[in-house]
Design a protein around this motif. Sequence first.
Motif, PDB file in Angstrom:
ATOM      1  N   LEU B 548       0.845  -1.201   0.000  1.00 13.85           N
ATOM      2  CA  LEU B 548       0.000   0.000   0.000  1.00 13.85           C
ATOM      3  C   LEU B 548       0.885   1.259   0.000  1.00 13.85           C
ATOM      4  O   LEU B 548       0.599   2.233  -0.701  1.00 13.85           O
ATOM      5  CB  LEU B 548      -0.902   0.002   1.246  1.00 13.85           C
ATOM      6  CG  LEU B 548      -1.837   1.202   1.367  1.00 13.85           C
ATOM      7  CD1 LEU B 548      -2.944   1.134   0.322  1.00 13.85           C
ATOM      8  CD2 LEU B 548      -2.447   1.292   2.766  1.00 13.85           C
ATOM      9  N   ASN B 551       2.132   2.202  -3.289  1.00 12.13           N
ATOM     10  CA  ASN B 551       1.081   2.694  -4.194  1.00 12.13           C
ATOM     11  C   ASN B 551       0.359   3.902  -3.613  1.00 12.13           C
ATOM     12  O   ASN B 551      -0.785   4.183  -3.997  1.00 12.13           O
ATOM     13  CB  ASN B 551       0.070   1.573  -4.462  1.00 12.13           C
ATOM     14  CG  ASN B 551       0.632   0.522  -5.401  1.00 12.13           C
ATOM     15  OD1 ASN B 551       1.100   0.843  -6.497  1.00 12.13           O
ATOM     16  ND2 ASN B 551       0.623  -0.728  -4.983  1.00 12.13           N
ATOM     17  N   ALA B 552       1.009   4.587  -2.681  1.00 10.31           N
ATOM     18  CA  ALA B 552       0.350   5.721  -2.024  1.00 10.31           C
ATOM     19  C   ALA B 552       0.001   6.807  -3.041  1.00 10.31           C
ATOM     20  O   ALA B 552       0.760   7.050  -3.986  1.00 10.31           O
ATOM     21  CB  ALA B 552       1.247   6.286  -0.936  1.00 10.31           C
ATOM     22  N   HIS B 553      -1.135   7.458  -2.825  1.00 11.21           N
ATOM     23  CA  HIS B 553      -1.647   8.416  -3.813  1.00 11.21           C
ATOM     24  C   HIS B 553      -0.756   9.636  -3.987  1.00 11.21           C
ATOM     25  O   HIS B 553      -0.807  10.309  -4.993  1.00 11.21           O
ATOM     26  CB  HIS B 553      -3.060   8.861  -3.415  1.00 11.21           C
ATOM     27  CG  HIS B 553      -3.137   9.536  -2.091  1.00 11.21           C
ATOM     28  ND1 HIS B 553      -3.371   8.857  -0.926  1.00 11.21           N
ATOM     29  CD2 HIS B 553      -2.981  10.832  -1.749  1.00 11.21           C
ATOM     30  CE1 HIS B 553      -3.374   9.719   0.081  1.00 11.21           C
ATOM     31  NE2 HIS B 553      -3.136  10.920  -0.392  1.00 11.21           N
ATOM     32  N   LEU B 555       2.592   9.709  -4.015  1.00  9.26           N
ATOM     33  CA  LEU B 555       3.943   9.468  -4.531  1.00  9.26           C
ATOM     34  C   LEU B 555       4.101  10.037  -5.934  1.00  9.26           C
ATOM     35  O   LEU B 555       3.267   9.784  -6.811  1.00  9.26           O
ATOM     36  CB  LEU B 555       4.259   7.973  -4.557  1.00  9.26           C
ATOM     37  CG  LEU B 555       4.367   7.258  -3.206  1.00  9.26           C
ATOM     38  CD1 LEU B 555       4.831   5.823  -3.418  1.00  9.26           C
ATOM     39  CD2 LEU B 555       5.320   7.981  -2.267  1.00  9.26           C
ATOM     40  N   ARG B 556       5.187  10.785  -6.119  1.00 10.63           N
ATOM     41  CA  ARG B 556       5.478  11.300  -7.452  1.00 10.63           C
ATOM     42  C   ARG B 556       6.123  10.182  -8.278  1.00 10.63           C
ATOM     43  O   ARG B 556       6.647   9.212  -7.721  1.00 10.63           O
ATOM     44  CB  ARG B 556       6.417  12.505  -7.355  1.00 10.63           C
ATOM     45  CG  ARG B 556       5.753  13.709  -6.705  1.00 10.63           C
ATOM     46  CD  ARG B 556       6.711  14.848  -6.564  1.00 10.63           C
ATOM     47  NE  ARG B 556       7.760  14.535  -5.600  1.00 10.63           N
ATOM     48  CZ  ARG B 556       8.796  15.311  -5.371  1.00 10.63           C
ATOM     49  NH1 ARG B 556       8.956  16.414  -6.037  1.00 10.63           N
ATOM     50  NH2 ARG B 556       9.703  14.979  -4.471  1.00 10.63           N
ATOM     51  N   ARG B 557       6.112  10.367  -9.601  1.00 10.13           N
ATOM     52  CA  ARG B 557       6.672   9.320 -10.465  1.00 10.13           C
ATOM     53  C   ARG B 557       8.106   8.979 -10.057  1.00 10.13           C
ATOM     54  O   ARG B 557       8.493   7.812  -9.998  1.00 10.13           O
ATOM     55  CB  ARG B 557       6.654   9.767 -11.929  1.00 10.13           C
ATOM     56  CG  ARG B 557       5.255   9.780 -12.532  1.00 10.13           C
ATOM     57  CD  ARG B 557       5.295  10.352 -13.955  1.00 10.13           C
ATOM     58  NE  ARG B 557       4.029  10.939 -14.328  1.00 10.13           N
ATOM     59  CZ  ARG B 557       3.116  10.337 -15.075  1.00 10.13           C
ATOM     60  NH1 ARG B 557       3.340   9.128 -15.526  1.00 10.13           N
ATOM     61  NH2 ARG B 557       1.995  10.933 -15.378  1.00 10.13           N
ATOM     62  N   VAL B 560       8.297   6.872  -6.930  1.00 12.12           N
ATOM     63  CA  VAL B 560       7.917   5.483  -7.183  1.00 12.12           C
ATOM     64  C   VAL B 560       9.130   4.711  -7.713  1.00 12.12           C
ATOM     65  O   VAL B 560       9.427   3.597  -7.261  1.00 12.12           O
ATOM     66  CB  VAL B 560       6.743   5.421  -8.192  1.00 12.12           C
ATOM     67  CG1 VAL B 560       6.461   3.977  -8.621  1.00 12.12           C
ATOM     68  CG2 VAL B 560       5.490   6.045  -7.594  1.00 12.12           C
ATOM     69  N   LEU B 571       4.422  -4.535  -8.049  1.00 11.39           N
ATOM     70  CA  LEU B 571       3.861  -5.404  -9.089  1.00 11.39           C
ATOM     71  C   LEU B 571       4.556  -6.764  -9.110  1.00 11.39           C
ATOM     72  O   LEU B 571       3.924  -7.802  -9.193  1.00 11.39           O
ATOM     73  CB  LEU B 571       3.995  -4.747 -10.470  1.00 11.39           C
ATOM     74  CG  LEU B 571       2.992  -3.649 -10.822  1.00 11.39           C
ATOM     75  CD1 LEU B 571       3.360  -3.011 -12.153  1.00 11.39           C
ATOM     76  CD2 LEU B 571       1.577  -4.209 -10.886  1.00 11.39           C
ATOM     77  N   TYR B 574       5.142  -8.458  -4.912  1.00 15.25           N
ATOM     78  CA  TYR B 574       4.018  -8.264  -3.989  1.00 15.25           C
ATOM     79  C   TYR B 574       4.092  -9.213  -2.787  1.00 15.25           C
ATOM     80  O   TYR B 574       3.966  -8.797  -1.636  1.00 15.25           O
ATOM     81  CB  TYR B 574       2.674  -8.450  -4.715  1.00 15.25           C
ATOM     82  CG  TYR B 574       1.510  -8.037  -3.855  1.00 15.25           C
ATOM     83  CD1 TYR B 574       1.030  -6.737  -3.883  1.00 15.25           C
ATOM     84  CD2 TYR B 574       0.918  -8.932  -2.958  1.00 15.25           C
ATOM     85  CE1 TYR B 574      -0.010  -6.336  -3.057  1.00 15.25           C
ATOM     86  CE2 TYR B 574      -0.124  -8.542  -2.124  1.00 15.25           C
ATOM     87  CZ  TYR B 574      -0.584  -7.239  -2.191  1.00 15.25           C
ATOM     88  OH  TYR B 574      -1.600  -6.841  -1.361  1.00 15.25           O
ATOM     89  N   LYS B 578       4.618  -8.253   1.063  1.00 17.25           N
ATOM     90  CA  LYS B 578       3.523  -8.573   2.000  1.00 17.25           C
ATOM     91  C   LYS B 578       4.074  -9.338   3.214  1.00 17.25           C
ATOM     92  O   LYS B 578       3.652  -9.107   4.355  1.00 17.25           O
ATOM     93  CB  LYS B 578       2.473  -9.409   1.254  1.00 17.25           C
ATOM     94  CG  LYS B 578       1.243  -9.745   2.065  1.00 17.25           C
ATOM     95  CD  LYS B 578       0.270 -10.555   1.215  1.00 17.25           C
ATOM     96  CE  LYS B 578      -0.881 -11.090   2.054  1.00 17.25           C
ATOM     97  NZ  LYS B 578      -1.775 -11.951   1.259  1.00 17.25           N
ATOM     98  N   ASP B 605       0.846   7.262   4.550  1.00 13.62           N
ATOM     99  CA  ASP B 605      -0.595   7.532   4.594  1.00 13.62           C
ATOM    100  C   ASP B 605      -1.222   7.016   5.897  1.00 13.62           C
ATOM    101  O   ASP B 605      -0.885   5.933   6.374  1.00 13.62           O
ATOM    102  CB  ASP B 605      -1.256   6.855   3.394  1.00 13.62           C
ATOM    103  CG  ASP B 605      -2.669   7.353   3.156  1.00 13.62           C
ATOM    104  OD1 ASP B 605      -3.069   8.314   3.837  1.00 13.62           O
ATOM    105  OD2 ASP B 605      -3.358   6.779   2.304  1.00 13.62           O
ATOM    106  N   VAL B 606      -2.127   7.789   6.441  1.00 13.49           N
ATOM    107  CA  VAL B 606      -2.801   7.431   7.692  1.00 13.49           C
ATOM    108  C   VAL B 606      -3.595   6.127   7.534  1.00 13.49           C
ATOM    109  O   VAL B 606      -3.877   5.430   8.512  1.00 13.49           O
ATOM    110  CB  VAL B 606      -3.699   8.598   8.173  1.00 13.49           C
ATOM    111  CG1 VAL B 606      -4.885   8.802   7.242  1.00 13.49           C
ATOM    112  CG2 VAL B 606      -4.155   8.401   9.604  1.00 13.49           C
ATOM    113  N   GLU B 607      -3.928   5.764   6.293  1.00 16.70           N
ATOM    114  CA  GLU B 607      -4.615   4.496   6.044  1.00 16.70           C
ATOM    115  C   GLU B 607      -3.793   3.315   6.587  1.00 16.70           C
ATOM    116  O   GLU B 607      -4.351   2.292   6.998  1.00 16.70           O
ATOM    117  CB  GLU B 607      -4.853   4.345   4.538  1.00 16.70           C
ATOM    118  CG  GLU B 607      -5.402   3.018   4.050  1.00 16.70           C
ATOM    119  CD  GLU B 607      -6.874   2.757   4.404  1.00 16.70           C
ATOM    120  OE1 GLU B 607      -7.531   3.687   4.900  1.00 16.70           O
ATOM    121  OE2 GLU B 607      -7.346   1.625   4.196  1.00 16.70           O
TER     122      GLU B 607
END
Lengths: 197, 658
Positions: B548, B551-553, B555-557, B560, B571, B574, B578, B605-607
Amino acid sequence: MIRTSVSLTSLLIFLLLSLKAFSADKPLLLTPLDKYEFANTKEAFAILEISAGGTAPSIELSKLDKNPENYEFTINRRQRVNYTLDLKDVEDGYYVIELPEGLYQIMKVNAPLFNLPFRYDTSGRIIWRWSIKQNYINYLGKLNIHQDRSEDSIAAELMNRFSQSLPELTTALSKASVTDPIRIGLGYRDDFYKELQ
Amino acid sequence: MKNIKIAIFLGFMFVTQWLNAEALSIENFFPEKGLATVEMSPSGKWLALLSFSGEEQEIAIKSIDLKESIKLLDTKTFDTQDSTISDLFWLDDDHLAVQYTLIREGTYRLNDTKVKFELLIVKIPKNNAKLIATDSKNLEVKSVRSSGRLVNPLVEEPGVFLFSKPGASSKIYRLEIDKLNNYGEPLNKLTRIDGGQFVPANEVISASGFAIRWFFKKSEPAAVLTVTTDSKLAISTVKENNELSIVHAWSEKNATDDKLFLPIAITKNKNEFFCLDLNEDIEKSVYLVNFETQEHKLFYQTDSYQILDFVTGPDQDEYYGVKVLRNGIIDFEYFDDDSLNTRNTESSELNLVINVKGDGRHEVGYRVTHEEPPHYFIYDKTTKKQTFLGSRFPDLVGKTKNTLVEGTVSVDGLEIPYFLNMPRGKNRYPLVVYPHGGPFGVHDDRYFNSHVQYLVAEGYAVLRVNYRGSSGYSQEFEKAGIGHWGDGILRDIIEATRVAMQNPQVDAEKSCIIGFSYGGYAASKLVIDYPDLFNCAVSVSGVSDLNLHLNAHFLRRGTVDWYREQVGDSLKDYDSLKAISPLYSLEHLTKPIYLMHGAEDDTVDVEQTYRMKAMLEHLQKPYEIKIYPKANHHFVDKDDLIDVMREMSRFLSENISG
C-alpha cells in the motif's frame, strides 16, 4: 448533378455524425449509495467516495483491458477516452457507478476555474486506475479534487481509504440487503480485505 | 553515626534528584522560545541575537559585556502578514541588515501565494555609544526597494554593501546606506528610488543571464550560478579581469542523473563547491563537488526537516554550518570540524567558535554535547571567562545529565554503530529501543536530541541504532541498506538491542521499541517477531503494509522509481513485500502496541494505521490508537508533538517502568 452533390454531402455528413456518435465517450451515471437500486444492476458496479470542489470538475476514463486483474498492463499506445464522469455540483459522499468488468485508467482530471481550463494528466499512473469485477462490490477509493489550486496546476488525488470507509459501507450495504462480496478495486493488487475476512 | 550520615546523604540525593525531575516538564524539551543564532558586529563590540517565540522571531542587540541590551524588532514590526527573518548581516557597527521573507496571500481560490524578499537596514539606536531602547516606530530604517539581494556586507567598509540585481543581465552594485530611501517613505518627483544608485558607476560585476546566487572570496565575487538566456543552469567562475568563465552547465540530460547538484557555497579549492542534491526528496545532505573533475563526496547530513542555506563567515569562504527548517522554524546547525568521518572516535562534544571580530578578544561560541543542549556563549580570551548567551532549549541548560555509551556491533560483516543514553546513576533502567526513520539517508548522531533526553529524564535507557542504510558514514554503508527494508536493517536493530541488554545498567526484562515512520514500522514488526525481547511497541506514522505504501496516492513518479530500486516493486515483489508487512502477521502479536498517526500525513498515509486498527479489532488484540487530525508526517505543530511524546511516556510507564 447538383442533386447528386447534395446527396453525397448529406451522406458524408451523416457518416461523420454516425462515426462521432459511435466513438463518443459515454457519460457515466452517479447515484448516491443510499438511493441506488441494487436489484436492478446489470453491469458490474463500483462505489466511489467523492469530494469534488470547483465549478465543473470531471474525469475521463479509458478501458485498458477486459481482465480487471491485469495489473501489469502497460500503456503502449494513445488511449481513447471511453467514459466521462461529470462531477459538477456533486455533493460529498459515496456514489455507485455502473461499469463493465475490466481494468480502467483515469486519463485526465478536469477542474476548470471560471474561464481557466485546469487539467491534470493522470494517464499511465497505476495509482489512477480502477479494477472492476463482475459480481463484486468494487471499492474505488476516495476521489478528492481540491477547490483551491495554484496558478498553473490543480490538486487531485485518488486515495485508498478502504479501512476507514469499510464500517460505513458495510452498514449501508447491509441496509440495502446487498450480499455481493466487497473487493478493493483500485488498479493494483491489494490483499487487505481478503486477509481481514 | 556513619549510618546517619549515609541516610542524610541518601536523603539529600533523593531530594536533589526529585527536585531536578520536578523542575523539568515536557514543554522544556519542546520549547516555545529559544535562541536561534548570534552575530557579532565588525568591531566585536555588539551582538545581534535572533530568538524565536512560537512562530515569531525577535532581534535583540546586546553589548559584548552584556551590560546593555535592547529589543530591536520582531517579525511583526514591519509587516502584518506572515513573515520570517531569514538573514542578519552587520554592515558596520551602526547598521544591521535584516532580510525579511514575506508571504503574500494570493487570489481567492488560487493558491498563488508568493514569497517576497524585503531588505531593511536598521540603524542601531545609540547615544554616546550606549544603546537606547527605542520603539520600533521610531527606529531609523532604510530599505532597498528594487528587487534583489544583499550579497556581501563589505564589513571592512562602513556604510556600503554589495547588492545583486538579477535580470536578463545580472549585476552587482555597490550601494551606500545613507543614499537609500527611508522604509515606507512615499516617493515624489525629487526622490529617486534607492537613491538612484543602480547606475553603471556603481556596477561591480555583470553576468549574462539571471543570477540565482553569487559566491564570494572575501569581498570579491568569485563565482555565479545563472540561468542563461536559453534556460540552462550554469556555474561560472570570475577570472582576474572580472570576466566570467563557465565551469559547468546543466542540460536536459542531467535531469536523469542520480544526483543533481546545486551549488550553495564555494570552498577555498578551485572549482569546488558545497552543493545540495536537488534529486533528494527533501534537501538534507551537503556534498562537496568539484565541477571540473566531476568528483563529489558527502559532507554533511541533517536530521532536521530541510537544509535551507549555508552559514558562512564574513569572508564567505569560511563555512560554519547550515541553516535548517526544524519544526517550522529556521534554525542553525554547525559542522564538526572533522566532518563526519570521526563520528565514532571523537568525544561527544561539539565546541565551535562561530564569530570572532574586532580585536579578537571575544569569541561567540557554540557548544553542544550528548547531554547539554546546543547553546551560545561569549568567551573572553583575556579573563578566560565564559558567559552564557542563550539556547534553543533555555530551560534545559545544565539540567539534562546522562551517560552516553557508543559502540558498534558486527552484523553480516558490517559494523553497525549505536548510541545508548542512560540516566546517571547505578540503578538498572528499562530499555527503550528507538530506531530512526528513513530508513535511507537519515542518521542519529551523538549530540543532544530532545526526544532522547526527554525519555532519559523519564528514567529510561534509550538505544539508537545507525543501521545499514543510515547516512553519515559512507556511501557504501548507505547503499548496504538497499533491498534490506524488512530483513538486514531489522537484524541490525536486534543485534544492537542484544548488546545493549548486556549493559549492567540496562534492565533487559523491561524493554519497549518505539519509532517514527520507518522506526514505527520496525517497532511494530519487531515486537511481533521478537516477543522475548520487547514488552511493548509504539509506532508513530509507521508503515504497516509495504505494498500500500508503494502505491500511495501522493507518490510522485520519481519517488515510485526510487522506492522500486530501494525497497521493491509492488507489481513484481508483492508477496515478498507482503511477508515483511507487520499488518499481515498481527495474529502473532502478543504484546501491547500503541499506534499514532497524523491524518494529514503525506509521507506515510494514515490508512496504514487505520488498517492496523481494523486488523487488530478483527483479531481481537488489545491496542491503543490516536489519530491527530491536523498533523502531518513530521508533527510540525508543537502541541501535537508534545502530546505524542507524553502519550508515549504514559504507555511506557504502564508497560515497562516500575
